[in-house]
Design a protein around this motif. Sequence first.
Motif, short mmCIF file in Angstrom:
data_model
loop_
_atom_site.label_atom_id
_atom_site.label_comp_id
_atom_site.label_asym_id
_atom_site.label_seq_id
_atom_site.Cartn_x
_atom_site.Cartn_y
_atom_site.Cartn_z
N LEU A 1 0.82 -1.21 0.00
CA LEU A 1 0.00 0.00 0.00
C LEU A 1 0.86 1.26 0.00
O LEU A 1 0.42 2.31 -0.47
CB LEU A 1 -0.92 0.02 1.22
CG LEU A 1 -2.12 -0.91 1.17
CD1 LEU A 1 -2.79 -0.95 2.54
CD2 LEU A 1 -3.10 -0.47 0.12
N GLY A 2 2.07 1.16 0.49
CA GLY A 2 2.96 2.32 0.54
C GLY A 2 3.54 2.70 -0.81
O GLY A 2 3.96 3.83 -1.01
N ILE A 3 3.56 1.76 -1.75
CA ILE A 3 4.11 2.06 -3.07
C ILE A 3 3.26 3.10 -3.79
O ILE A 3 3.78 4.13 -4.21
CB ILE A 3 4.32 0.77 -3.88
CG1 ILE A 3 5.42 -0.07 -3.22
CG2 ILE A 3 4.67 1.09 -5.34
CD1 ILE A 3 5.55 -1.47 -3.77
N PRO A 4 1.94 2.90 -3.94
CA PRO A 4 1.15 4.00 -4.52
C PRO A 4 0.97 5.15 -3.54
O PRO A 4 0.61 6.26 -3.94
CB PRO A 4 -0.19 3.35 -4.87
CG PRO A 4 -0.29 2.17 -4.00
CD PRO A 4 1.11 1.70 -3.77
N GLY A 5 1.22 4.89 -2.27
CA GLY A 5 1.09 5.93 -1.25
C GLY A 5 2.16 7.00 -1.34
O GLY A 5 2.05 8.05 -0.70
N VAL A 6 3.18 6.78 -2.15
CA VAL A 6 4.22 7.79 -2.35
C VAL A 6 3.60 9.05 -2.94
O VAL A 6 3.98 10.16 -2.57
CB VAL A 6 5.35 7.23 -3.24
CG1 VAL A 6 6.29 8.31 -3.69
CG2 VAL A 6 6.09 6.12 -2.52
N VAL B 1 -5.73 12.21 -2.00
CA VAL B 1 -5.44 11.81 -0.62
C VAL B 1 -6.65 11.12 0.00
O VAL B 1 -6.52 10.12 0.71
CB VAL B 1 -4.99 13.03 0.21
CG1 VAL B 1 -4.86 12.67 1.69
CG2 VAL B 1 -3.68 13.57 -0.31
N GLY B 2 -7.84 11.62 -0.27
CA GLY B 2 -9.05 11.02 0.28
C GLY B 2 -9.26 9.58 -0.19
O GLY B 2 -9.58 8.70 0.62
N LEU B 3 -9.06 9.33 -1.48
CA LEU B 3 -9.20 7.96 -1.99
C LEU B 3 -8.14 7.03 -1.42
O LEU B 3 -8.41 5.88 -1.09
CB LEU B 3 -9.14 7.95 -3.51
CG LEU B 3 -10.38 8.44 -4.22
CD1 LEU B 3 -10.13 8.55 -5.72
CD2 LEU B 3 -11.54 7.50 -3.95
N TYR B 4 -6.92 7.55 -1.29
CA TYR B 4 -5.86 6.71 -0.74
C TYR B 4 -6.13 6.38 0.73
O TYR B 4 -5.96 5.24 1.15
CB TYR B 4 -4.49 7.38 -0.88
CG TYR B 4 -3.41 6.52 -0.28
CD1 TYR B 4 -2.98 5.38 -0.93
CD2 TYR B 4 -2.85 6.83 0.96
CE1 TYR B 4 -2.01 4.57 -0.38
CE2 TYR B 4 -1.88 6.02 1.51
CZ TYR B 4 -1.47 4.90 0.84
OH TYR B 4 -0.53 4.08 1.39
#
Length: 100
Positions: free
Chosen positions: A15-20, A55-58
């Motif tokens: 989850l942190g990969i697209p969270g960048v 940010v909301g979707l993530y």
Amino acid sequence: MIGRWPTALGANLLLGIPGVVPIWLLWFLAASRYDPEPTENDGMALWLVIIAPVVGLYVLLWWTANSALARRTSLSAQTYWLLSGVGTFLPTIALVLLHP
């Protein structure tokens, strides 16, 4: 029961990969808020229109995945959420440290 910490850490690393992207957007918003470029005279409303949905979707995706995993793991709640937060930020930290 799902395994102790490898499952939680692995899921949050993924989850942190697209969270960048949302983490970078929030950093850029904070950095440009206190030291704006002289040529940026459009204001902050456009940035908020761009940043808020991303940010909301993530956050929605992250919270949904972690709340489902937190119920199935045998870790304590405090340990699980600490591990998930650290695991989410590890790809961003790696990019910052390894950037030439």
